[in-house]
Design an enzyme around this catalytic site. Structure first.
Site, mmCIF file in Angstrom:
data_model
loop_
_atom_site.group_PDB
_atom_site.id
_atom_site.type_symbol
_atom_site.label_atom_id
_atom_site.label_comp_id
_atom_site.label_asym_id
_atom_site.label_seq_id
_atom_site.Cartn_x
_atom_site.Cartn_y
_atom_site.Cartn_z
ATOM 1 N N GLY A 1 3.033 3.501 -8.231
ATOM 2 C CA GLY A 1 2.722 3.034 -6.885
ATOM 3 C C GLY A 1 2.886 1.533 -6.715
ATOM 4 O O GLY A 1 3.182 0.789 -7.655
ATOM 5 N N HIS A 2 2.650 1.078 -5.475
ATOM 6 C CA HIS A 2 2.859 -0.338 -5.165
ATOM 7 C C HIS A 2 1.837 -1.227 -5.866
ATOM 8 O O HIS A 2 0.707 -0.833 -6.121
ATOM 9 C CB HIS A 2 2.846 -0.582 -3.647
ATOM 10 C CG HIS A 2 1.582 -0.150 -2.957
ATOM 11 N ND1 HIS A 2 1.543 0.201 -1.635
ATOM 12 C CD2 HIS A 2 0.312 0.000 -3.392
ATOM 13 C CE1 HIS A 2 0.315 0.508 -1.285
ATOM 14 N NE2 HIS A 2 -0.450 0.396 -2.344
ATOM 15 N N ASN A 3 2.287 -2.427 -6.199
ATOM 16 C CA ASN A 3 1.452 -3.467 -6.821
ATOM 17 C C ASN A 3 1.017 -3.133 -8.245
ATOM 18 O O ASN A 3 0.167 -3.832 -8.811
ATOM 19 C CB ASN A 3 0.185 -3.768 -5.991
ATOM 20 C CG ASN A 3 0.473 -4.174 -4.572
ATOM 21 O OD1 ASN A 3 1.572 -4.630 -4.255
ATOM 22 N ND2 ASN A 3 -0.498 -4.000 -3.694
#
Length: 353
Positions: free
Chosen positions: A256-258
């Site tokens: 996922g993001h980050n």
């Protein structure tokens, strides 16, 4: 004898050469001048093959193997059939892996799919792209504006590299890979179907439904990373998603993001890592594990397969279960539940089942 039609056998190596390269000892009665040309499992290996034995569960196969030579640990020598050529190794699997690399160097990295060298006339390349001499761009690849690609890199058919992405040297970009908002280091391997740099999953519930949160970060993949087929890695929302050098990610993993993944991690198939998770160096995560967002997994930690990580995991610890916890605690709970279930059994309950 294993069928190696996709990876042709070469002239081979002597048993003595194999021992030297693998850091093994030639066993008593083994001819160091015998030549082997391939590798195979105990039950399929032939007289020209090297095999390995690392568990007593395979003792029946060891007893009947036709292998020309077998890697074996000192502690298992008592199981060795009389007269079977063997090499004694401290780490049997590592020694066998080294031997495989020596026999089949072409199997280490994906090769070009077509015979084209350089840039195929059937590739779609923006005139502002910068491609170093020695790179190979195969047919039907699409290279967007401002893209940079280093020498020795192969971009396979159907790959799409969006604007301003940068790919280092000696990388392998598999068929149907899609990159956007991404920087790759050197010697990165992306197997077919990998998607990197797309939107992360970000929405805010509002009175009219779900409002999208913009994702304006990048994906940074450092040197010597290998990513398996059909894995997806989202770009960051307001910071970068980072994959550390030397990390190996299996097929069908979602990042996922980050997310920040450290160096030399191993992440097995079908793992899902939620946004803003931090994973330290040398972490191993077993297959089909889910990792909740905003947690930290410390350096050197190991997570058992089919676990659910919902809290921070200390460095160098071993966790597992749903929800994941230290393995000793998990095993103790499982034993207690099993014993409790057995105590609750009765003749009537058995008939009801």
């Amino acid at each position: 004898m294993p069928d190696t039609s996709f990876f042709a056998r070469g002239a081979g190596l002597t048993v003595g050469e194999i021992a030297s390269r693998a850091g093994a000892e030639v066993g008593e009665g083994t001819d160091p001048n015998a030549v082997l040309t391939g590798i195979g499992p105990l039950d399929r290996a032939g007289p020209d093959d090297c095999s390995f034995f690392d568990s007593p569960r395979y003792a029946p196969q060891l007893a009947t193997t036709r292998a020309g030579c077998v890697f074996i640990a000192q502690k298992h020598l008592a199981l060795l059939p009389e007269g079977l050529p063997h090499l004694i190794a401290g780490n049997v699997q590592a020694a066998f892996a080294k031997t495989g690399r020596s026999f089949y160097p072409a199997a280490l990295l994906p090769d070009a799919i077509t015979t084209t060298e350089g840039i195929s006339p059937r590739a779609e390349i923006d005139p502002t792209a910068q491609i170093e001499d020695g790179a190979t761009i195969e047919a039907f690849a699409v290279i967007g504006p401002g893209v940079k690609i280093g020498r020795g890199t192969i971009v396979s058919p159907g790959a799409v590299i969006a604007r301003d992405c940068a790919i280092g040297r000696d990388c392998r970009i598999g068929a149907q890979v899609a990159l956007s908002n991404t920087f790759l280091g050197n010697r990165v391997v992306l197997h077919p179907g990998v998607k990197i740099g797309q939107d992360g999953f970000g929405y805010v519930a509002g009175p009219s439904g779900l409002d999208k949160v913009v994702q304006i970060g990048r994906v940074i993949v450092q040197d010597d990373v290998e990513i398996g087929a059909n894995t997806t890695i989202d770009r960051g929302a307001i910071r970068d998603t980072v994959i550390g050098e030397g990390t190996k990610i299996d097929n069908q993993v979602q990042v996922g993001h980050n997310v920040a993944i450290g160096r030399h991690c191993v992440i097995v198939a079908q793992v899902g890592i939620s946004g803003s998770t931090t994973i330290g160096d040398g972490v191993m995560i077993g297959g089909q594990t889910g990792v909740n967002g905003h947690v930290t997994i410390g350096d050197g930690a190991q997570i058992a397969a089919v676990s659910a990580v919902s809290a921070d995991v200390p460095a160098k610890s071993r966790w597992g279960g749903i929800p994941a916890k230290p393995v000793r605690e998990w095993f103790r709970e499982m034993r207690f539940l099993s014993e409790l279930a057995m105590k609750g059994r009765s003749a009537r309950n058995e008939r009801d089942e």
